[in-house]
Design a protein around this motif. Structure first.
Motif, short mmCIF file in Angstrom:
data_model
loop_
_atom_site.label_atom_id
_atom_site.label_comp_id
_atom_site.label_asym_id
_atom_site.label_seq_id
_atom_site.Cartn_x
_atom_site.Cartn_y
_atom_site.Cartn_z
N VAL A 1 -6.30 -0.60 -14.82
CA VAL A 1 -4.84 -0.50 -14.35
C VAL A 1 -4.46 -1.34 -13.27
O VAL A 1 -3.34 -1.26 -12.85
CB VAL A 1 -4.94 0.87 -14.07
CG1 VAL A 1 -5.09 2.21 -15.06
CG2 VAL A 1 -5.47 1.54 -12.67
N LYS A 2 -5.47 -2.03 -12.90
CA LYS A 2 -5.12 -2.85 -11.54
C LYS A 2 -4.13 -3.84 -11.90
O LYS A 2 -3.96 -4.54 -13.09
CB LYS A 2 -6.59 -3.74 -11.29
CG LYS A 2 -6.45 -4.04 -9.68
CD LYS A 2 -8.13 -4.70 -9.38
CE LYS A 2 -8.96 -3.73 -9.53
NZ LYS A 2 -10.29 -3.99 -9.12
N GLY A 3 -3.07 -3.90 -10.93
CA GLY A 3 -2.04 -4.76 -11.07
C GLY A 3 -0.71 -4.24 -11.88
O GLY A 3 0.19 -4.64 -11.73
N ARG A 4 -1.07 -2.96 -12.49
CA ARG A 4 -0.04 -2.19 -13.06
C ARG A 4 0.26 -1.03 -12.39
O ARG A 4 1.66 -0.39 -12.53
CB ARG A 4 -0.49 -1.92 -14.59
CG ARG A 4 -0.56 -3.23 -15.41
CD ARG A 4 -0.88 -3.10 -16.96
NE ARG A 4 -2.15 -2.17 -17.08
CZ ARG A 4 -1.93 -0.84 -17.83
NH1 ARG A 4 -0.94 -0.36 -18.17
NH2 ARG A 4 -3.14 -0.06 -17.83
N PHE A 5 -0.70 -0.23 -11.90
CA PHE A 5 -0.75 1.15 -11.27
C PHE A 5 -0.54 1.02 -9.90
O PHE A 5 -1.68 0.02 -9.28
CB PHE A 5 -1.65 2.02 -11.89
CG PHE A 5 -1.49 2.38 -13.32
CD1 PHE A 5 -0.56 1.90 -14.23
CD2 PHE A 5 -2.17 3.47 -13.63
CE1 PHE A 5 -0.39 2.28 -15.47
CE2 PHE A 5 -2.07 3.73 -15.00
CZ PHE A 5 -1.27 3.03 -15.98
N THR A 6 0.09 1.72 -9.12
CA THR A 6 -0.20 1.68 -7.60
C THR A 6 0.01 3.17 -7.17
O THR A 6 1.01 3.98 -7.40
CB THR A 6 1.27 0.94 -7.21
OG1 THR A 6 1.09 -0.32 -7.37
CG2 THR A 6 1.19 1.11 -5.58
N ILE A 7 -0.93 3.61 -6.33
CA ILE A 7 -0.85 5.01 -5.61
C ILE A 7 -0.39 4.86 -4.22
O ILE A 7 -0.56 3.74 -3.58
CB ILE A 7 -2.40 5.44 -5.60
CG1 ILE A 7 -2.97 5.56 -6.80
CG2 ILE A 7 -2.45 6.56 -5.02
CD1 ILE A 7 -4.49 6.03 -6.91
N SER A 8 0.38 5.71 -4.04
CA SER A 8 1.02 5.83 -2.61
C SER A 8 1.11 7.35 -2.32
O SER A 8 0.95 8.20 -3.20
CB SER A 8 2.47 5.13 -2.60
OG SER A 8 3.44 5.73 -3.44
N ARG A 9 1.48 7.64 -0.69
CA ARG A 9 1.62 8.82 -0.64
C ARG A 9 2.59 8.98 0.71
O ARG A 9 2.60 8.24 1.42
CB ARG A 9 0.04 9.43 -0.05
CG ARG A 9 -0.49 8.81 1.06
CD ARG A 9 -1.85 9.08 1.30
NE ARG A 9 -2.19 10.61 1.39
CZ ARG A 9 -3.28 11.33 1.11
NH1 ARG A 9 -4.51 10.78 0.92
NH2 ARG A 9 -3.46 12.64 1.32
N ASP A 10 3.04 10.26 0.59
CA ASP A 10 3.89 10.75 1.63
C ASP A 10 3.63 12.19 2.35
O ASP A 10 3.53 13.10 1.55
CB ASP A 10 5.48 10.88 0.93
CG ASP A 10 6.42 10.93 2.28
OD1 ASP A 10 5.90 11.35 3.29
OD2 ASP A 10 7.57 10.79 1.77
N ASN A 11 2.73 11.82 3.43
CA ASN A 11 2.15 12.96 3.84
C ASN A 11 3.25 13.89 4.60
O ASN A 11 2.80 15.04 4.64
CB ASN A 11 1.05 12.60 4.89
CG ASN A 11 -0.22 12.06 4.24
OD1 ASN A 11 -0.61 12.30 3.40
ND2 ASN A 11 -0.87 11.19 5.08
#
Length: 120
Positions: free
Chosen positions: A62-72
């Protein structure tokens, strides 16, 4: 308790954003990982993010296609999935733990999954 949401049916090449929300628990203090399980297959690591959102790991698939982020501030972690392919079809789960790892047993808390179906 964790709850993954945002799954659905999308055509190949499309995008979806999954959310992982927590209730009764401050997700901001945990590493949060995403895993997926396709029919008849083992659960597979997708990616993970540390509590500050600074460090991430991704599976090569998934590298380059998926991105994980967070809003704490919202107690939520996201998985942005772009350029989806039929092989991405699976139930996606989020999990919370203490170690930035791709190993499922390092995560203590698991949510209900959300189904992502990618049509060709």
């Amino acid at each position: 308790q964790l709850q993954a949401s945002g799954g659905g049916l999308v055509q190949a090449g499309g995008s979806l954003r999954l959310s992982c929300a927590a209730s009764g628990r401050a997700l901001s203090t945990y590493v949060v990982g995403w895993f997926r399980q396709a029919p008849g297959k083992e659960r597979e690591f997708v990616g993970t993010i540390n509590w500050r959102g600074v460090n991430r790991l991704y599976a090569d698939s998934v590298k380059g296609r998926f991105t994980i982020s967070r809003d704490n501030t919202k107690n939520t972690v996201y998985l942005q999935m772009n350029t989806l392919q039929p092989e991405d079809t699976a139930v996606y789960y989020c999990a919370a733990g203490g170690t930035l790892s791709g190993t499922p047993n390092t995560y203590a808390y698991w949510g209900q999954g959300t189904l992502v179906t990618v049509s060709s």
